[in-house]
Scaffold this motif. Structure first.
Motif, PDB file in Angstrom:
ATOM      1  N   TRP A  93       1.979  16.126  -6.120  1.00 15.06           N
ATOM      2  CA  TRP A  93       0.998  15.682  -5.125  1.00 15.06           C
ATOM      3  C   TRP A  93      -0.394  16.090  -5.608  1.00 15.06           C
ATOM      4  O   TRP A  93      -0.983  17.037  -5.123  1.00 15.06           O
ATOM      5  N   SER A 115       2.672   9.396   5.481  1.00 11.64           N
ATOM      6  CA  SER A 115       2.655   7.931   5.517  1.00 11.64           C
ATOM      7  C   SER A 115       1.774   7.315   4.433  1.00 11.64           C
ATOM      8  O   SER A 115       1.569   6.107   4.415  1.00 11.64           O
ATOM      9  N   TRP A 116       1.285   8.118   3.520  1.00  5.79           N
ATOM     10  CA  TRP A 116       0.308   7.664   2.528  1.00  5.79           C
ATOM     11  C   TRP A 116       0.882   6.602   1.608  1.00  5.79           C
ATOM     12  O   TRP A 116       1.966   6.751   1.039  1.00  5.79           O
ATOM     13  N   THR A 117       0.140   5.508   1.411  1.00  8.22           N
ATOM     14  CA  THR A 117       0.398   4.538   0.346  1.00  8.22           C
ATOM     15  C   THR A 117      -0.960   4.119  -0.216  1.00  8.22           C
ATOM     16  O   THR A 117      -1.982   4.225   0.480  1.00  8.22           O
ATOM     17  N   PRO A 118      -1.018   3.592  -1.435  1.00  8.60           N
ATOM     18  CA  PRO A 118      -2.304   3.144  -1.988  1.00  8.60           C
ATOM     19  C   PRO A 118      -2.951   2.018  -1.193  1.00  8.60           C
ATOM     20  O   PRO A 118      -4.160   1.804  -1.313  1.00  8.60           O
ATOM     21  N   ASP A 119      -2.180   1.307  -0.384  1.00 14.51           N
ATOM     22  CA  ASP A 119      -2.728   0.211   0.411  1.00 14.51           C
ATOM     23  C   ASP A 119      -3.079   0.626   1.836  1.00 14.51           C
ATOM     24  O   ASP A 119      -3.654  -0.170   2.588  1.00 14.51           O
ATOM     25  N   ASP A 120      -2.741   1.834   2.236  1.00 16.93           N
ATOM     26  CA  ASP A 120      -3.005   2.296   3.601  1.00 16.93           C
ATOM     27  C   ASP A 120      -3.007   3.818   3.578  1.00 16.93           C
ATOM     28  O   ASP A 120      -1.952   4.442   3.585  1.00 16.93           O
ATOM     29  N   TRP A 121      -4.200   4.404   3.519  1.00 12.64           N
ATOM     30  CA  TRP A 121      -4.271   5.857   3.375  1.00 12.64           C
ATOM     31  C   TRP A 121      -5.364   6.459   4.241  1.00 12.64           C
ATOM     32  O   TRP A 121      -6.325   5.795   4.628  1.00 12.64           O
ATOM     33  N   ARG A 130      -7.649   0.613   4.293  1.00 10.93           N
ATOM     34  CA  ARG A 130      -6.514  -0.272   4.092  1.00 10.93           C
ATOM     35  C   ARG A 130      -6.918  -1.342   3.090  1.00 10.93           C
ATOM     36  O   ARG A 130      -8.041  -1.815   3.116  1.00 10.93           O
ATOM     37  N   GLU A 183      -4.693   7.031  -8.669  1.00  9.25           N
ATOM     38  CA  GLU A 183      -3.702   6.011  -8.319  1.00  9.25           C
ATOM     39  C   GLU A 183      -3.288   6.098  -6.854  1.00  9.25           C
ATOM     40  O   GLU A 183      -2.761   5.132  -6.292  1.00  9.25           O
ATOM     41  N   PHE A 184      -3.546   7.214  -6.198  1.00 16.94           N
ATOM     42  CA  PHE A 184      -3.225   7.341  -4.783  1.00 16.94           C
ATOM     43  C   PHE A 184      -4.143   6.477  -3.920  1.00 16.94           C
ATOM     44  O   PHE A 184      -3.784   6.102  -2.802  1.00 16.94           O
ATOM     45  N   ALA A 198      -4.512   0.432  -5.963  1.00 17.33           N
ATOM     46  CA  ALA A 198      -3.350  -0.193  -6.566  1.00 17.33           C
ATOM     47  C   ALA A 198      -3.466  -0.110  -8.087  1.00 17.33           C
ATOM     48  O   ALA A 198      -4.545   0.120  -8.634  1.00 17.33           O
TER      49      ALA A 198
END
Length: 222
Positions: free
Chosen positions: A6, A73-79, A100, A209-210, A213
């Protein structure tokens, strides 16, 4: 080590007086205590989600659960990046940078709170400046958005100092009544014209990258 899995754990934003970073367990506990003690004057309602109306113990838990939820819930498209604000060795508040579809939209939103004892010292402006530096200079954002109730003079004042311009209004319901917020937008062009405190970013390259995309291109650490 945890940072190997992380790398956001190593991200640091440093200003003249503050360090913004993911809090450790002891700092997170101190931030929960701070929230329980109050983050605005009695009678004020600065947040659309009225979490500060909760009893002190529930306010503390709200801060903990919100922090853990954002990480989980972290993703590169919604953080949503929740950073503890530390002055010296004392945690004094939380700031959040969220987005987002950032790789496409290049827009972020900010929010924040400081413990009541730390208001009126310019620390909120300094902390928001650090977040915006990360967004514009580190990640290549094109705009930053904020919303504040029309009577939230503190947030409105910080936004004006940093070059935000009006971007319409939002109408919502709070406790069964209509409330109006000013929407504010800060463009990259206006940001570059603001006279602001210096900010140092460290640890961004290992976690870029976090935020983007795989084919997204961000800025550079400065």
């Amino acid at each position: 080590m945890l940072i190997d899995h992380w790398p956001l754990r190593g991200l640091r934003l440093t200003t003249d007086r503050l360090v913004l970073r993911l809090p450790d367990e002891q700092e997170l506990s101190a931030l929960a205590d701070l929230a329980a003690g109050g983050v605005h004057k009695a009678g004020e309602r600065p947040f659309l989600t009225p979490w500060t109306d909760l009893p002190p113990a529930e306010r503390a838990r709200y801060v903990l659960q919100g922090y853990w939820s954002c990480l989980g819930s972290w993703t590169p498209d919604d953080w949503a990046l929740d950073l503890g604000v530390v002055q010296g060795d004392q945690p004094i508040g939380f700031v959040t940078l969220r987005a987002r579809e950032f790789a496409t939209l290049r827009e972020v939103k900010t929010s924040s709170w400081l413990g009541l004892a730390h208001h009126g010292q310019g620390l909120g402006t300094e902390a928001r400046t650090a977040l915006l530096h990360l967004a514009f200079e580190g990640l290549g954002a094109e705009a930053a958005l904020s919303e504040a109730f029309q009577d939230n003079l503190g947030s409105q004042g910080v936004s004006r100092k940093l070059g935000y311009l009006p971007d319409g209004i939002s109408r919502d319901v709070l406790h069964g009544e209509v409330v109006i917020s000013d929407r504010l937008r800060l463009t990259r062009e206006n940001w570059q014209q603001v006279d602001r405190r210096p900010v140092e970013i460290s640890g961004l390259d290992s976690c870029r990258e976090f935020f983007l995309a795989a084919d997204g291109a961000g800025g550079a650490e400065r």
